[in-house]
Design a protein around this motif. Structure first.
Motif, PDB file in Angstrom:
ATOM      1  N   ASN A 261      51.782  31.346  36.596  1.00 58.97           N
ATOM      2  CA  ASN A 261      53.375  31.687  36.938  1.00 58.97           C
ATOM      3  C   ASN A 261      53.711  32.903  36.579  1.00 58.97           C
ATOM      4  N   THR A 262      53.777  32.987  35.231  1.00 61.71           N
ATOM      5  CA  THR A 262      54.513  34.221  34.594  1.00 61.71           C
ATOM      6  C   THR A 262      53.443  35.409  34.979  1.00 61.71           C
ATOM      7  N   ILE A 263      52.168  35.182  34.809  1.00 61.39           N
ATOM      8  CA  ILE A 263      51.111  36.426  34.868  1.00 61.39           C
ATOM      9  C   ILE A 263      51.173  36.878  36.431  1.00 61.39           C
ATOM     10  N   GLU A 264      51.184  35.745  37.513  1.00 61.48           N
ATOM     11  CA  GLU A 264      50.936  36.296  38.677  1.00 61.48           C
ATOM     12  C   GLU A 264      52.301  36.569  39.633  1.00 61.48           C
ATOM     13  N   ASP A 265      53.215  35.474  39.455  1.00 63.55           N
ATOM     14  CA  ASP A 265      54.519  35.577  40.054  1.00 63.55           C
ATOM     15  C   ASP A 265      55.382  36.351  39.400  1.00 63.55           C
ATOM     16  N   ILE A 272      42.389  38.169  41.420  1.00 55.76           N
ATOM     17  CA  ILE A 272      41.525  37.862  42.436  1.00 55.76           C
ATOM     18  C   ILE A 272      40.028  38.544  41.932  1.00 55.76           C
ATOM     19  N   HIS A 273      40.005  39.746  41.141  1.00 53.87           N
ATOM     20  CA  HIS A 273      38.778  40.232  40.803  1.00 53.87           C
ATOM     21  C   HIS A 273      37.956  39.518  39.756  1.00 53.87           C
ATOM     22  N   LEU A 274      39.076  38.713  38.748  1.00 50.87           N
ATOM     23  CA  LEU A 274      38.497  37.774  37.734  1.00 50.87           C
ATOM     24  C   LEU A 274      37.956  36.542  38.475  1.00 50.87           C
ATOM     25  N   ALA A 275      38.594  35.874  39.474  1.00 52.84           N
ATOM     26  CA  ALA A 275      38.280  34.856  40.131  1.00 52.84           C
ATOM     27  C   ALA A 275      36.860  35.058  41.003  1.00 52.84           C
ATOM     28  N   THR A 276      36.794  36.241  41.632  1.00 56.89           N
ATOM     29  CA  THR A 276      35.479  36.681  42.365  1.00 56.89           C
ATOM     30  C   THR A 276      34.196  36.777  41.301  1.00 56.89           C
ATOM     31  N   PHE A 277      34.791  37.641  40.032  1.00 56.99           N
ATOM     32  CA  PHE A 277      33.755  37.798  38.867  1.00 56.99           C
ATOM     33  C   PHE A 277      33.225  36.278  38.482  1.00 56.99           C
ATOM     34  N   ALA A 278      34.118  35.382  38.376  1.00 55.53           N
ATOM     35  CA  ALA A 278      33.894  33.996  37.818  1.00 55.53           C
ATOM     36  C   ALA A 278      32.870  33.148  38.787  1.00 55.53           C
ATOM     37  N   MET A 279      33.253  33.340  39.848  1.00 48.81           N
ATOM     38  CA  MET A 279      32.398  32.624  41.206  1.00 48.81           C
ATOM     39  C   MET A 279      31.019  33.079  41.006  1.00 48.81           C
ATOM     40  N   ASP A 280      30.983  34.364  41.027  1.00 49.69           N
ATOM     41  CA  ASP A 280      29.712  35.087  41.038  1.00 49.69           C
ATOM     42  C   ASP A 280      28.901  34.610  39.886  1.00 49.69           C
ATOM     43  N   THR A 281      29.560  34.759  38.587  1.00 48.30           N
ATOM     44  CA  THR A 281      28.695  34.533  37.339  1.00 48.30           C
ATOM     45  C   THR A 281      28.463  33.283  36.966  1.00 48.30           C
ATOM     46  N   TYR A 282      29.473  32.257  37.121  1.00 42.73           N
ATOM     47  CA  TYR A 282      29.292  30.846  36.569  1.00 42.73           C
ATOM     48  C   TYR A 282      29.401  29.933  37.884  1.00 42.73           C
ATOM     49  N   LEU A 307      37.607  26.188  39.632  1.00 39.83           N
ATOM     50  CA  LEU A 307      37.740  27.571  39.879  1.00 39.83           C
ATOM     51  C   LEU A 307      38.169  28.181  38.436  1.00 39.83           C
ATOM     52  N   LEU A 308      39.419  27.477  38.168  1.00 38.37           N
ATOM     53  CA  LEU A 308      40.289  27.745  37.006  1.00 38.37           C
ATOM     54  C   LEU A 308      39.240  27.760  35.660  1.00 38.37           C
ATOM     55  N   ALA A 309      38.628  26.530  35.614  1.00 37.41           N
ATOM     56  CA  ALA A 309      37.579  26.580  34.555  1.00 37.41           C
ATOM     57  C   ALA A 309      36.635  27.745  34.491  1.00 37.41           C
ATOM     58  N   GLN A 310      36.173  28.157  35.633  1.00 37.90           N
ATOM     59  CA  GLN A 310      35.081  29.224  35.630  1.00 37.90           C
ATOM     60  C   GLN A 310      35.711  30.476  35.226  1.00 37.90           C
ATOM     61  N   MET A 311      37.044  30.807  35.516  1.00 40.08           N
ATOM     62  CA  MET A 311      37.815  31.918  34.989  1.00 40.08           C
ATOM     63  C   MET A 311      38.194  31.880  33.982  1.00 40.08           C
ATOM     64  N   HIS A 312      38.406  30.684  33.312  1.00 37.20           N
ATOM     65  CA  HIS A 312      38.457  30.421  31.928  1.00 37.20           C
ATOM     66  C   HIS A 312      37.591  30.847  31.193  1.00 37.20           C
ATOM     67  N   PRO A 378      28.163  45.872  32.967  1.00 37.04           N
ATOM     68  CA  PRO A 378      28.768  46.964  33.921  1.00 37.04           C
ATOM     69  C   PRO A 378      30.045  46.402  34.637  1.00 37.04           C
ATOM     70  N   LYS A 379      29.723  45.100  35.254  1.00 36.86           N
ATOM     71  CA  LYS A 379      30.722  44.228  35.936  1.00 36.86           C
ATOM     72  C   LYS A 379      31.840  43.975  35.126  1.00 36.86           C
ATOM     73  N   GLU A 380      31.655  43.487  33.716  1.00 35.12           N
ATOM     74  CA  GLU A 380      32.777  43.175  32.746  1.00 35.12           C
ATOM     75  C   GLU A 380      33.732  44.382  32.560  1.00 35.12           C
ATOM     76  N   GLN A 381      32.975  45.596  32.425  1.00 36.18           N
ATOM     77  CA  GLN A 381      33.897  46.510  32.147  1.00 36.18           C
ATOM     78  C   GLN A 381      34.802  46.775  33.238  1.00 36.18           C
ATOM     79  N   THR A 382      34.182  46.763  34.201  1.00 40.32           N
ATOM     80  CA  THR A 382      34.952  47.252  35.699  1.00 40.32           C
ATOM     81  C   THR A 382      36.253  46.146  35.884  1.00 40.32           C
ATOM     82  N   LEU A 383      35.829  44.904  35.553  1.00 40.27           N
ATOM     83  CA  LEU A 383      36.618  43.958  35.401  1.00 40.27           C
ATOM     84  C   LEU A 383      38.058  44.148  34.505  1.00 40.27           C
TER      85      LEU A 383
END
Length: 671
Positions: A261-265, A272-282, A307-312, A378-383
């Motif tokens: 809530n605090t971060i997003e709202d 979204i970029h973290l979520a995309t990276f996490a799904m692609d990587t894990y 999804l939260l676990a992968q982002m985590h 490189p993808k981590e650096q962009t993220l």
């Protein structure tokens, strides 16, 4: 030349400046009388809270009820003349006037009669809570629309028969002109403001709970408050300054508690970029060790938990890499042993710590090069670049951090009380410990906390290293040390075992050995040594802090060191309720002494409004004074005494002709 004239000549420039504000003998005399009168008023009530951790509903309710102070006032005023249910309804109205009025208007048959009775009662409560302040101070708290009316009602005695009809006519007119709701709301908010003169937050507004941004917005609009920074506040300050390790920690903690809530709202930071990276990587990794702690079991479905676990996991691995880079950059931090990615055998799935080999729960690290484990892909650096930009450009986050800088510091001394969040680093022998916080800059005790405050503020100042002083990039990087450094006064543990808790089954590796301060803080001589270090006057002095939850369920006492140390983190955060057995402490320091208030869990503001439920609290009298403490006995009294002495010197200068009177800025009114 007499010594008195010599003293006047020495102070002439200052006296000339003072005479611009008080240009005549009459002006100076009136101000002396005013200040002498203020000195004899009871001291204002101070309210202490610690470790709010985003629990905004409980925090707001504690502010509204002033830790039970309003309920106590209502009980004292109305005693047995009102039923318990009537007193409860009156308290709820004071806490939540707009919402309670909506319910009353739906249920009350004779609304005009209710308005008459209620306004009289609210005026009585307001008169009581305003009695320790000057009329001038009370006037400044009043809303413009009703300032004159409230003043009339507060300062007219309704027992006087000549005034009864006058007061009744005022209240009747408020009702007949349709202004009753607005007036009731206004006077309730005045009561809330006057019942607490000064609010002290002893750190940790952020993390775990759902609404740290709401807490900060509440503080931003609060009439008088200060904060001693906590480790979680410092973490968010570091993130706002652009420290990428702090940014990863902030996001990791939010994902750990499934609380975005605090971060997003609150701050509009898109993940979204973290979520995309996490799904692609894990995508093929169950990330079982990273499943969030869900306080409400039906809060998320299985897909979202995964999804939260992968982002985590994604942000945690990124955190471990970035932290290790800083540990290498600053060897004097002595934290290279926390570069744990270098200790992993990626083929065998083991890790070696202090010569002992442990099996890893998981050894799936697709972004790690075993030959250079701290390097970002490189993808981590962009993220991380995108996340850094989001934190640095969030206007609301930057404004809230600005509030922490304006109102905050590492420690505060006020009215014989020393406030800090966590600890003062000590040696095993109980002496003040020197900590190296900048190359070849070591400090301990008061100097340590002061210098840390300088470095923190440097991180937010424009300029370059060539300006002198602290390197601004180092100041930004230093937030990580304050968050997890073994000798940081905001952490003070041998290590932060985040990596071990995620990846190693053996719980012996999870232990975070506390510094000597936490072992010795129960000793009265240690408290006295620290109080002496900070030059706190010796009479009735205390240390007040939070940080480590008090385990009431296990019999731990929040009052330590013979009453000289008060630890008021009782677990306001819901995540700690099972651990501590309560839902937090607040401390109230009024003119009669200290009262520690122990709170049970808060249900919700909706329950408080509809059913009149309040936080169930137990009050423990910590220390009571034989006589009421006056303003003269406080730090404000010391300042007022200096002002009075200066005005007396100005008065003398006028009377002997050393300084000429000028035209008064407050000429007498002509009728």
């Amino acid at each position: 030349m007499t010594k008195k004239i010599y003293d006047l000549q020495k102070d002439e420039r200052y006296l000339q400046l003072l005479s611009q504000t008080f240009p005549t003998i009459a002006d100076a005399s009136t101000e002396i009388i005013n200040l002498e009168a203020i000195m004899n008023l009871p001291k204002g009530t101070e309210h202490f809270l610690a470790d709010i951790h985003g629990e905004y509903e409980a925090f707001q309710h504690v502010l509204k009820n002033a830790s039970g102070n309003i309920k106590r006032k209502v009980n004292e005023l109305f005693g047995d003349t009102l039923r318990t249910s009537e007193k409860k309804d009156l308290c709820t109205l004071i806490y939540y006037p707009e919402q309670k009025l909506e319910l009353v208007k739906k249920e009350e048959k004779d609304l005009n009669d209710w308005y008459h009775i209620t306004i009289y009662r609210l005026v009585e409560v307001c008169r009581d809570v305003s009695s320790k302040y000057t009329r001038s101070k009370v006037r400044k708290t009043l809303p413009i629309d009703f300032a004159y009316i409230i003043q009339e009602l507060l300062h007219e005695n309704s027992d006087d028969k000549d005034k009864t009809d006058y007061i009744s006519a005022i209240i009747t007119t408020i009702i007949t002109t349709g202004r009753a709701d607005a007036f009731i709301t206004a006077i309730c908010k005045v009561i809330q403001q006057l019942v607490i003169d000064l609010l002290h937050i002893l750190g940790d507004v952020y993390d775990r709970g759902p609404g740290a941004h709401i807490v900060m917005e509440t503080l931003k609009n609060y009439h008088n408050w200060d904060i001693t920074w906590g480790n979680h506040d410092i973490l968010w300050m570091g993130a706002a300054a652009g420290n990428t390790s702090c940014i990863c920690n902030v996001i990791r903690i939010a994902l750990r508690y499934a609380n975005m809530n605090t971060i997003e709202d609150g701050y509009g930071i898109n993940l979204i970029h973290l979520a995309t990276f996490a799904m692609d990587t894990y995508g093929n990794d169950p990330c079982a060790e990273f499943y969030p702690k869900i306080l409400v079991e039906d809060k998320l479905d299985e897909r979202n938990k995964t999804l939260l676990a992968q982002m985590h996991k994604a942000i945690s691995v990124l955190q471990f890499k970035l932290e290790s880079q800083l540990f290498e950059r600053y060897p004097f931090w002595k934290m290279q042993d926390r570069e744990l990615l270098k200790q992993v055998d990626y083929e065998k799935g083991t890790i070696t710590l202090n010569g002992v080999v442990y099996n890893m729960r998981s050894c799936h690290f697709p972004t790690i090069d075993p030959n250079n484990p701290n390097a970002l892909t490189p993808k981590e650096q962009t993220l991380i670049d995108r996340l850094q930009q989001s934190f640095k450009t969030s206007e609301r986050l930057q404004e809230h951090i600005r509030q922490l800088l304006l109102h905050g510091r590492m420690y505060r001394i006020i009215n014989h009380n020393l406030l800090y969040h966590a600890s003062i680093p000590l040696t095993e022998e109980g002496k003040l410990k020197e900590v190296e916080i900048y190359p070849e800059l070591k400090a301990c005790g008061r100097e340590l906390l002061h210098n840390i405050g300088v470095i923190v503020r440097r991180a937010f100042q424009k300029g370059t290293e060539s300006d002198g002083g602290i390197d601004p990039q180092y100041a930004i990087d230093f937030f990580l040390y304050l968050w997890c450094g073994p000798e940081s006064p905001l952490f003070d543990k041998a290590k932060m075992a985040t990596f071990e808790r995620y990846f190693i089954e053996d719980k012996e590796t999870h232990k975070e050995t506390k510094g000597a301060y936490f072992v010795m803080r129960d000793k009265e001589e240690i408290a006295d040594m620290i109080l002496d270090e900070f030059d706190v006057p010796k009479t009735n002095r205390h240390i007040i802090n939070g940080h480590v939850p008090v385990h009431v369920a296990k019999g731990e006492n929040p009052i330590k060191a013979g009453g000289k140390l008060m630890v008021i983190d009782g677990g306001l955060s819901e995540a700690y309720h099972k651990e501590t057995g309560i839902a937090g402490y607040t401390l109230v320091f009024h003119s009669r002494g200290f009262q520690l208030v122990q709170h049970e869990p808060f249900t919700s503001a909706e329950d408080a409004i509809k059913r009149g439920t309040d936080i169930v609290s137990t009050t423990q009298i910590v220390e009571m004074n034989q006589r009421r403490t006056r303003v003269a006995d406080t730090d404000m009294g010391t300042e007022l005494r200096l002002q009075i002495n200066a005005l007396k010197e100005l008065l003398y200068a006028y009377r002997i002709g050393f300084i000429a009177e000028k035209e008064s800025k407050n000429p007498p009114k002509k009728y």
